[in-house]
Design an enzyme around this catalytic site. Structure first.
Site, PDB file in Angstrom:
ATOM      1  N   CYS A   2       0.894  -1.080   0.014  1.00 34.56           N
ATOM      2  CA  CYS A   2       0.153   0.055  -0.069  1.00 34.56           C
ATOM      3  C   CYS A   2       1.041   1.372   0.158  1.00 34.56           C
ATOM      4  O   CYS A   2       1.943   1.266   0.876  1.00 34.56           O
ATOM      5  CB  CYS A   2      -0.787   0.118   1.290  1.00 34.56           C
ATOM      6  SG  CYS A   2      -2.116  -1.199   1.417  1.00 34.56           S
ATOM      7  N   ARG A  28       4.187  -0.333  -4.479  1.00 38.14           N
ATOM      8  CA  ARG A  28       4.012  -0.933  -3.117  1.00 38.14           C
ATOM      9  C   ARG A  28       2.550  -1.711  -2.875  1.00 38.14           C
ATOM     10  O   ARG A  28       2.330  -2.142  -2.164  1.00 38.14           O
ATOM     11  CB  ARG A  28       3.792   0.359  -2.129  1.00 38.14           C
ATOM     12  CG  ARG A  28       5.162   1.015  -2.280  1.00 38.14           C
ATOM     13  CD  ARG A  28       4.892   2.337  -1.166  1.00 38.14           C
ATOM     14  NE  ARG A  28       4.512   1.689   0.135  1.00 38.14           N
ATOM     15  CZ  ARG A  28       5.409   1.443   1.070  1.00 38.14           C
ATOM     16  NH1 ARG A  28       6.777   1.557   0.611  1.00 38.14           N
ATOM     17  NH2 ARG A  28       5.208   1.106   2.218  1.00 38.14           N
ATOM     18  N   TRP A  73      -2.632  -2.968  -1.743  1.00 36.96           N
ATOM     19  CA  TRP A  73      -2.570  -4.357  -1.826  1.00 36.96           C
ATOM     20  C   TRP A  73      -3.208  -4.955  -0.695  1.00 36.96           C
ATOM     21  O   TRP A  73      -3.041  -4.922   0.400  1.00 36.96           O
ATOM     22  CB  TRP A  73      -1.238  -4.473  -1.725  1.00 36.96           C
ATOM     23  CG  TRP A  73      -0.563  -5.705  -1.907  1.00 36.96           C
ATOM     24  CD1 TRP A  73      -0.014  -6.325  -3.229  1.00 36.96           C
ATOM     25  CD2 TRP A  73      -0.435  -6.781  -0.830  1.00 36.96           C
ATOM     26  NE1 TRP A  73       0.269  -7.550  -2.863  1.00 36.96           N
ATOM     27  CE2 TRP A  73       0.167  -8.188  -1.639  1.00 36.96           C
ATOM     28  CE3 TRP A  73      -0.649  -7.048   0.569  1.00 36.96           C
ATOM     29  CZ2 TRP A  73       0.463  -9.163  -1.049  1.00 36.96           C
ATOM     30  CZ3 TRP A  73      -0.429  -8.278   0.749  1.00 36.96           C
ATOM     31  CH2 TRP A  73       0.063  -9.405   0.252  1.00 36.96           C
ATOM     32  N   ASN A  97      -2.069   2.370   5.623  1.00 35.61           N
ATOM     33  CA  ASN A  97      -1.221   1.429   5.215  1.00 35.61           C
ATOM     34  C   ASN A  97      -0.822   0.503   6.696  1.00 35.61           C
ATOM     35  O   ASN A  97      -0.068   1.326   7.388  1.00 35.61           O
ATOM     36  CB  ASN A  97       0.224   2.003   4.526  1.00 35.61           C
ATOM     37  CG  ASN A  97       1.324   0.746   4.287  1.00 35.61           C
ATOM     38  OD1 ASN A  97       0.948  -0.353   4.338  1.00 35.61           O
ATOM     39  ND2 ASN A  97       2.588   1.364   4.331  1.00 35.61           N
ATOM     40  N   GLY A  98      -1.189  -0.783   6.794  1.00 34.07           N
ATOM     41  CA  GLY A  98      -0.577  -1.403   8.002  1.00 34.07           C
ATOM     42  C   GLY A  98      -1.693  -2.565   8.324  1.00 34.07           C
ATOM     43  O   GLY A  98      -2.573  -3.008   7.167  1.00 34.07           O
ATOM     44  N   GLU A 464      17.370 -18.536  -5.369  1.00 37.44           N
ATOM     45  CA  GLU A 464      16.934 -17.047  -5.543  1.00 37.44           C
ATOM     46  C   GLU A 464      16.543 -17.077  -7.334  1.00 37.44           C
ATOM     47  O   GLU A 464      15.571 -16.184  -7.736  1.00 37.44           O
ATOM     48  CB  GLU A 464      17.978 -15.944  -5.486  1.00 37.44           C
ATOM     49  CG  GLU A 464      18.087 -14.787  -6.109  1.00 37.44           C
ATOM     50  CD  GLU A 464      16.838 -13.811  -5.700  1.00 37.44           C
ATOM     51  OE1 GLU A 464      16.036 -14.284  -4.871  1.00 37.44           O
ATOM     52  OE2 GLU A 464      16.454 -12.922  -6.203  1.00 37.44           O
ATOM     53  N   LYS A 468      13.070 -15.643  -8.708  1.00 42.55           N
ATOM     54  CA  LYS A 468      13.094 -14.653  -9.761  1.00 42.55           C
ATOM     55  C   LYS A 468      12.115 -14.889 -10.990  1.00 42.55           C
ATOM     56  O   LYS A 468      11.026 -14.419 -11.163  1.00 42.55           O
ATOM     57  CB  LYS A 468      14.379 -14.296 -10.291  1.00 42.55           C
ATOM     58  CG  LYS A 468      15.303 -13.160  -9.858  1.00 42.55           C
ATOM     59  CD  LYS A 468      14.859 -11.859  -9.706  1.00 42.55           C
ATOM     60  CE  LYS A 468      13.976 -11.572  -8.415  1.00 42.55           C
ATOM     61  NZ  LYS A 468      14.384 -11.638  -7.023  1.00 42.55           N
ATOM     62  N   GLU A 471       8.189 -15.326  -9.654  1.00 45.50           N
ATOM     63  CA  GLU A 471       7.657 -14.068  -9.646  1.00 45.50           C
ATOM     64  C   GLU A 471       7.185 -13.246 -10.764  1.00 45.50           C
ATOM     65  O   GLU A 471       5.940 -12.905 -10.643  1.00 45.50           O
ATOM     66  CB  GLU A 471       8.159 -13.067  -8.209  1.00 45.50           C
ATOM     67  CG  GLU A 471       9.558 -13.093  -8.131  1.00 45.50           C
ATOM     68  CD  GLU A 471       9.961 -12.103  -6.992  1.00 45.50           C
ATOM     69  OE1 GLU A 471       9.249 -11.406  -6.176  1.00 45.50           O
ATOM     70  OE2 GLU A 471      11.367 -11.737  -7.413  1.00 45.50           O
ATOM     71  N   HIS A 487      18.305 -37.250  -4.754  1.00 45.78           N
ATOM     72  CA  HIS A 487      17.477 -37.552  -3.569  1.00 45.78           C
ATOM     73  C   HIS A 487      16.006 -37.204  -3.637  1.00 45.78           C
ATOM     74  O   HIS A 487      15.223 -37.175  -2.644  1.00 45.78           O
ATOM     75  CB  HIS A 487      18.037 -37.051  -2.088  1.00 45.78           C
ATOM     76  CG  HIS A 487      19.533 -37.506  -1.987  1.00 45.78           C
ATOM     77  ND1 HIS A 487      19.944 -38.578  -1.594  1.00 45.78           N
ATOM     78  CD2 HIS A 487      20.742 -36.792  -2.035  1.00 45.78           C
ATOM     79  CE1 HIS A 487      21.122 -38.736  -1.674  1.00 45.78           C
ATOM     80  NE2 HIS A 487      21.509 -37.451  -1.927  1.00 45.78           N
ATOM     81  N   LYS A 577       6.042  -4.854  -3.099  1.00 48.74           N
ATOM     82  CA  LYS A 577       7.451  -4.693  -3.143  1.00 48.74           C
ATOM     83  C   LYS A 577       7.810  -4.734  -1.735  1.00 48.74           C
ATOM     84  O   LYS A 577       9.047  -5.171  -1.165  1.00 48.74           O
ATOM     85  CB  LYS A 577       7.703  -3.349  -3.727  1.00 48.74           C
ATOM     86  CG  LYS A 577       9.095  -2.958  -3.542  1.00 48.74           C
ATOM     87  CD  LYS A 577      10.040  -3.711  -4.561  1.00 48.74           C
ATOM     88  CE  LYS A 577      11.553  -3.304  -4.419  1.00 48.74           C
ATOM     89  NZ  LYS A 577      12.111  -4.511  -4.919  1.00 48.74           N
TER      90      LYS A 577
END
Ligand code: G6P
Length: 582
Positions: A2, A28, A73, A97-98, A464, A468, A471, A487, A577
């Site tokens: 947000c 955001r 968001w 925001n929160g 990582e 990438k 996402e 395994h 983000k």
């Protein structure tokens, strides 16, 4: 998570300014958006809100010198127009925001109100309105409401019949921009960077009342006034803009031509302080989320190889199981681009209460983590706006690599290796290299699965790489420790399954051959070409810092996979983000 933004001052176009600033905070959150303007002549509160991304929105707003806005968001309540902010209850219009953790309990007590949305935010608006209805002054109403809230918040409030914009924070960021004729309140600096780089940082449990171009600061608990220092942020407008690049993600990938060098042009004094903190500790934990967690895993290898020290790495959300081992001799090392990730912040706050020392590496220097830390190392990567973290990750790795060398008294050796790595990356990142990677992406873009293997510090980079690719392209990408393949994961390999092989040491190559003999088509990411690779993405030989260079071609690959699959790499579905909620 947000973006919130407010404008107050001379211009009667505050509504358009808020819309423009919110577009710069869209990274955001991009589920829905809303803007509220106090109409200039009548003082009426005008609200416009909609579901969808704000980036393409064009609107005219009524003339007004004060406006607040929000890019959402979703956390509480689905993505609907009703749930979008601002929320108006009685005389109060509010964006937030929160997370208001106990909102259902408070909602029950506010039975006089008919709530329209499913959000926690509307309950904050009602709380404030309920205090105003008792003839309590706005600042005190905010104080009283804050007492009822468990959780994190940054709120912007407009009150019918009362001049100015009120704002308060606890746990979510709020920055005040001081322009020549206007004052801004935002979750992040890029919202107003075009107008000013002079800011005041609002700390936790502080509030501000902005009237015209003046800002008055107060403690949220006591209501006592506070003085704030004006601080100049060293970011330039072009750092926070795409310029001629089609997306932030590719711009930020190419920024790595410079950012690795910038990360190590670091104050020696700070590095020494950080090294001392570690030296004097008995037990250290890396705590981070997402990409930053994979960076920390790579640093675990750096410290093992260079310093001969084992540092624990725990995803922040899993750290509660280990918190009983935290004591005054512990150092908690937070790695975070934003410095606001809620899971990490909570661990730091609790660790601090137990007397642990905090070392924080963040990109956003004004962040909550930076302010909480005993020692803060800025990574100096400049604003990172694409949701998928790229340049922040490599800058963090470079700085942690340098810190490991600093701890053994050989910062110069570390710098030398990293300088040469930075220069090789500068050479590697060119349009021909990108085009070749695009051609590889073209071959594999319609594959449902993709696997990545790596060993030592390239194992976290395999993880990582998977993040990438997941996402931004939504391909089912999974990373494994090369030696773990046989395994279990090798059962997933079918004819032509694309596999990225990070590194070309003999053991990894032997694992690569195992993959190939089951039909996998191999893409090598290594300093040398080998017959087993069908395609080869060359990376420089970086003398221990291989993880830094090896992730870059995969970032480019992920970007092109997203484009080839018709996706917007800057705004992947369901992601944000900066995750400021748990
Ligand atoms: C979100 C972002 C990731 C990021 C993670 C941690 O999930 O989408 O890109 O790695 O948060 O963020 P931080 O700001 O703490 O590095």
């Amino acid at each position: 998570m947000c973006g919130i933004f407010a404008v107050s001052g001379d211009s009667s176009k505050a509504g358009s300014s808020v819309l423009k600033g919110l577009k710069k905070l869209e990274y955001r959150g991009y589920d829905s958006w809303g803007v509220c303007v106090r109409e200039q002549e009548s003082g009426t509160i005008f609200i416009e809100k909609e579901v969808g991304k704000i980036s393409t929105v064009k609107r005219d707003f009524p003339a007004g010198r004060e406006a607040i806005g929000h890019s959402r968001w979703a956390t509480h309540g689905g993505v609907t127009r009703t749930n979008a902010h601002p929320h108006k209850v009685g005389r109060v219009t509010l964006v937030h925001n929160g997370i208001f953790e106990n909102y259902l309990d408070e909602k029950k007590k506010l039975s006089a109100y008919a709530f329209a949305s499913e959000t926690d935010t509307e309950v904050i608006a009602a709380l404030i309105d309920s205090f105003l209805a008792q003839d309590i002054e706005p600042l005190q109403a905010l104080q009283r409401a804050a007492c009822c809230i468990k959780g994190r918040f940054a709120i912007l409030v407009m009150i019918e019949g009362r001049e100015g914009i009120f704002a308060a924070r606890r746990g979510s960021p709020l920055i005040i921009g001081r322009g020549a004729t206007q004052t801004f309140i935002a979750s992040d600096v890029p919202a107003f960077l075009e107008q000013t780089n002079v800011v005041n940082y609002l700390d936790d449990d502080e509030m501000v009342h902005v009237v015209g171009n003046k800002a008055h600061f107060f403690h949220l608990e006591t209501g006592t006034p506070i003085e704030k220092r004006n601080i100049s942020v060293p970011w330039k407008v072009e750092d926070a803009e795409k310029g001629d690049w089609p997306h932030f993600m590719i711009k930020e990938i190419f920024d790595q031509k410079k950012t690795i060098q910038k990360a190590i042009d670091h104050e020696d004094r700070k590095l020494q302080q950080a090294a001392k903190l570690l030296e004097n500790s008995n037990g250290a934990y890396f705590v981070a989320c997402g990409t930053a967690h994979k960076v920390a895993m790579a640093a675990e290898y750096f410290f093992a190889d260079i310093v001969g020290r084992k540092i624990n790495v725990v995803p922040a959300s899993e750290m509660p199981s280990f918190e009983r081992f935290v004591n005054p001799k512990t150092v908690i090392i937070a790695v975070s681009q934003s410095g606001e990730t809620a899971d990490v912040l909570e661990i730091l706050e609790r660790g601090k209460k137990k007397g642990a020392k905090i070392l924080a590496l963040t990109n956003v220097v004004s962040s909550s983590m930076a302010r909480l830390a005993d020692v803060h190392l800025p990574i100096n990567a400049g604003p990172e706006k694409a949701v998928a973290s790229t340049k922040a990750a490599t800058a963090q790795m470079a700085l942690l690599f340098l810190l490991a060398y600093t701890e053994i008294g050989q910062a110069n050796v570390g710098r030398q290796i990293l300088r040469s790595t930075a220069s090789s990356i500068n050479d590697m990142l060119n349009p021909r290299y990108e085009n070749y990677i695009r051609s590889v992406a073209e071959r594999i873009s319609q594959q449902p699965n993709l696997f990545i293997i790596g060993r030592k510090s390239l194992y976290p980079m395999a993880l990582e790489s998977a993040i990438k690719i997941q996402e931004v392209s939504y391909i089912n990408a999974q990373g494994f420790a090369a030696g773990e393949l046989k395994h279990g994961p090798i059962a997933l390999i079918e004819k032509n399954t694309p596999c990225l092989v990070l590194g070309d040491d003999p053991e990894t190559l032997s694992n690569a051959i195992e993959l190939k003999s089951r039909g996998a088509s191999l893409i090598g990411v290594s300093p040398t070409r080998h017959d087993v690779f069908q395609e080869w993405l060359r990376v420089p030989d970086c003398n221990g810092a291989q993880a830094i260079a090896s992730i870059i071609p995969v970032q480019i690959l992920a970007y092109h996979l997203a484009l080839l699959r018709g996706l917007d790499p800057d705004m992947p579905r369901n992601l944000a983000k900066s995750v400021t909620v748990k």
